[in-house]
Design a protein around this motif. Structure first.
Motif, PDB file in Angstrom:
ATOM      1  N   GLU A  66      -0.717   5.675  -5.878  1.00 10.28           N
ATOM      2  CA  GLU A  66      -1.530   4.253  -5.324  1.00 10.28           C
ATOM      3  C   GLU A  66      -0.867   3.868  -3.867  1.00 10.28           C
ATOM      4  O   GLU A  66      -1.879   4.051  -3.211  1.00 10.28           O
ATOM      5  N   LEU A  67       0.400   4.325  -2.993  1.00 10.28           N
ATOM      6  CA  LEU A  67       0.453   3.049  -2.463  1.00 10.28           C
ATOM      7  C   LEU A  67       0.400   4.259  -1.277  1.00 10.28           C
ATOM      8  O   LEU A  67      -0.166   4.197   0.207  1.00 10.28           O
ATOM      9  N   ARG A  68       0.208   5.487  -1.425  1.00  9.35           N
ATOM     10  CA  ARG A  68      -0.502   6.543  -0.649  1.00  9.35           C
ATOM     11  C   ARG A  68      -2.083   6.864   0.196  1.00  9.35           C
ATOM     12  O   ARG A  68      -2.497   6.698   1.090  1.00  9.35           O
ATOM     13  N   ASP A  71      -2.612   3.449   2.781  1.00 13.13           N
ATOM     14  CA  ASP A  71      -2.411   4.010   4.152  1.00 13.13           C
ATOM     15  C   ASP A  71      -4.060   5.151   4.423  1.00 13.13           C
ATOM     16  O   ASP A  71      -4.111   4.826   4.936  1.00 13.13           O
ATOM     17  N   ALA A  72      -4.458   5.714   3.040  1.00 13.69           N
ATOM     18  CA  ALA A  72      -5.039   7.026   3.265  1.00 13.69           C
ATOM     19  C   ALA A  72      -7.116   5.896   3.128  1.00 13.69           C
ATOM     20  O   ALA A  72      -7.683   6.793   3.913  1.00 13.69           O
ATOM     21  N   GLY A  73      -6.350   4.428   2.706  1.00 12.99           N
ATOM     22  CA  GLY A  73      -8.082   3.810   2.606  1.00 12.99           C
ATOM     23  C   GLY A  73      -8.853   3.867   1.829  1.00 12.99           C
ATOM     24  O   GLY A  73     -10.433   3.485   1.522  1.00 12.99           O
ATOM     25  N   PRO A  75      -7.410   3.322  -1.824  1.00 10.89           N
ATOM     26  CA  PRO A  75      -6.869   2.338  -3.158  1.00 10.89           C
ATOM     27  C   PRO A  75      -8.026   2.382  -3.911  1.00 10.89           C
ATOM     28  O   PRO A  75      -9.467   1.953  -3.867  1.00 10.89           O
ATOM     29  N   THR A  76      -7.457   2.350  -5.475  1.00 10.98           N
ATOM     30  CA  THR A  76      -8.323   2.005  -6.286  1.00 10.98           C
ATOM     31  C   THR A  76      -7.839   0.488  -7.265  1.00 10.98           C
ATOM     32  O   THR A  76      -8.247  -0.062  -7.784  1.00 10.98           O
ATOM     33  N   HIS A  77      -6.492   0.346  -7.357  1.00 12.84           N
ATOM     34  CA  HIS A  77      -6.150  -1.151  -7.657  1.00 12.84           C
ATOM     35  C   HIS A  77      -6.361  -2.428  -7.397  1.00 12.84           C
ATOM     36  O   HIS A  77      -6.546  -1.963  -5.712  1.00 12.84           O
ATOM     37  N   PRO A  78      -6.695  -3.202  -7.749  1.00 17.06           N
ATOM     38  CA  PRO A  78      -6.893  -4.566  -6.827  1.00 17.06           C
ATOM     39  C   PRO A  78      -5.666  -4.988  -5.623  1.00 17.06           C
ATOM     40  O   PRO A  78      -6.211  -5.875  -4.773  1.00 17.06           O
ATOM     41  N   VAL A  79      -4.651  -5.077  -6.664  1.00 19.50           N
ATOM     42  CA  VAL A  79      -3.565  -5.196  -5.398  1.00 19.50           C
ATOM     43  C   VAL A  79      -3.526  -4.378  -4.026  1.00 19.50           C
ATOM     44  O   VAL A  79      -3.388  -5.014  -3.456  1.00 19.50           O
ATOM     45  N   ALA A  80      -3.495  -3.536  -4.514  1.00 13.81           N
ATOM     46  CA  ALA A  80      -3.547  -2.454  -3.205  1.00 13.81           C
ATOM     47  C   ALA A  80      -5.492  -2.580  -2.302  1.00 13.81           C
ATOM     48  O   ALA A  80      -5.536  -1.665  -1.527  1.00 13.81           O
ATOM     49  N   ILE A  81      -6.454  -2.656  -2.979  1.00 11.78           N
ATOM     50  CA  ILE A  81      -6.932  -2.628  -2.764  1.00 11.78           C
ATOM     51  C   ILE A  81      -7.735  -4.343  -1.354  1.00 11.78           C
ATOM     52  O   ILE A  81      -7.466  -4.091  -0.763  1.00 11.78           O
ATOM     53  N   THR A  89      -3.719  -3.238  10.410  1.00  9.01           N
ATOM     54  CA  THR A  89      -4.319  -1.617  10.377  1.00  9.01           C
ATOM     55  C   THR A  89      -2.737  -0.599  10.776  1.00  9.01           C
ATOM     56  O   THR A  89      -2.072  -0.086   9.896  1.00  9.01           O
ATOM     57  N   ALA A  90      -2.659  -1.443  12.277  1.00  6.11           N
ATOM     58  CA  ALA A  90      -1.823  -1.083  12.747  1.00  6.11           C
ATOM     59  C   ALA A  90      -0.406  -0.936  11.785  1.00  6.11           C
ATOM     60  O   ALA A  90       0.433  -0.147  12.138  1.00  6.11           O
ATOM     61  N   ASN A  91       0.386  -1.897  10.857  1.00 12.52           N
ATOM     62  CA  ASN A  91       1.215  -2.418  10.235  1.00 12.52           C
ATOM     63  C   ASN A  91       0.990  -1.624   9.041  1.00 12.52           C
ATOM     64  O   ASN A  91       2.389  -1.674   8.493  1.00 12.52           O
ATOM     65  N   ILE A  92      -0.268  -0.926   8.501  1.00 14.05           N
ATOM     66  CA  ILE A  92       0.265  -0.426   6.908  1.00 14.05           C
ATOM     67  C   ILE A  92       0.992   0.563   6.750  1.00 14.05           C
ATOM     68  O   ILE A  92       1.502   0.441   5.407  1.00 14.05           O
ATOM     69  N   GLY A  93       1.262   1.806   7.524  1.00 11.43           N
ATOM     70  CA  GLY A  93       1.759   2.729   7.329  1.00 11.43           C
ATOM     71  C   GLY A  93       3.228   2.542   7.403  1.00 11.43           C
ATOM     72  O   GLY A  93       4.455   2.675   6.672  1.00 11.43           O
TER      73      GLY A  93
END
Length: 279
Positions: A66-68, A71-73, A75-81, A89-93
């Motif tokens: 899910e972490l990947r 970065d890929a844009g 996500p499925t989990h509420p926290v990841a979303i 966006t510049a800091n996500i990686g």
């Protein structure tokens, strides 16, 4: 439940130390920072809420996938979303990479419940505490230069958490005091698990508490005024942790049968005072 609400309840529930520390953040950053706390909590729960190593490993592996997606844009989990929507966006990686390290730290809980010596424990503390605080610092404007300071502060915060949670951790079968230090004070794992207080236990806990307190105070003394101004959440966390250590000391280190905590009102005041007046 929408991602914002879910993340708030997971990462900074009302009354928690995180909740009051996050109140000191800039309003524009609060949701993103809350999502970071929520993601760390999700990783922590994967090992905290299971006694089966295989199940815990499977849950951590799912989160690593899910972490990947963050970065890929996709996500499925509420926290990841929520994290994807709130962070720059510049800091996500770099944020995702840091959370892989944090996940590796929690994975250590699945393979060992004791640490032979301080260097071994420090590996764990640096991953789950230091790396997380460095991520928090990075989210502040011009905060990249604060990462080393924040990392050290996060290590100290984690040692304070170990002092607070020794009883709760023992009930889950884990002891985060190095075996070498337990032997130094003639305290056994059975003493901790069976909640046996003694002069030796008190001396050992005083030693543990002073290490955490010294680390927190060193973090404050080594930070510039600009750093403390940029990092109000970490500053508030340090203040709350120091107040909690004072409380543990005042309760004569009776942490095996109870979880000593500050009242919500006191947390609110300590966080406000620290960031407003620098006390």
């Amino acid at each position: 439940m929408n991602p914002d609400q879910y993340t708030q309840e997971k990462g900074a529930p009302l009354g928690s130390s995180a909740y009051y520390a996050l109140l000191r953040a800039r309003a524009s950053q609060r949701r993103g920072l809350t999502a970071l706390f929520a993601l760390r909590r999700e990783l922590e729960e994967t090992v905290e809420q299971t006694s089966d190593t295989a199940v815990g490993s499977a849950k951590l592996a799912w989160w690593q996938r899910e972490l990947r997606t963050i970065d890929a844009g996709q996500p499925t989990h509420p926290v990841a979303i929520e994290l994807r929507s709130q962070l720059d966006t510049a800091n996500i990686g770099s944020t995702v990479e840091a959370f892989f390290e944090i996940a590796d730290g929690f994975a250590m809980d699945l393979s060992q419940a004791r640490y032979l010596d301080l260097p071994g424990l420090q590996q764990y503390v640096r991953k789950v505490g230091g790396a997380f605080s460095a991520v928090l610092a990075q989210q502040a404007k011009d905060g990249d230069g604060d990462k080393e300071w924040a990392f050290n502060a996060g290590v100290a915060l984690m040692f304070a958490e170990i002092v607070r949670d020794i009883g709760d951790d023992a009930r889950r079968g884990r002891i985060y005091i190095p075996i070498s230090e337990m032997q130094q004070f003639n305290v056994t794992a059975a003493d901790i698990i069976n909640r046996r207080y003694s002069d030796n236990f008190t001396a050992m806990m005083k030693f543990q508490l002073e290490r955490a307190r010294t680390g927190l105070r060193d973090a404050l003394s080594s930070a510039s005024r600009a750093t403390l101004k940029r990092q109000p959440v970490l500053r508030a966390q340090i203040a709350i942790a120091l107040a909690l250590l004072d409380e543990v000391e005042g309760e004569q280190y009776q942490v095996l049968h109870q979880r000593i905590a500050l009242t919500p009102v006191r947390k609110l005041w300590v966080a406000f005072r620290a960031t407003r007046f620098g006390i």
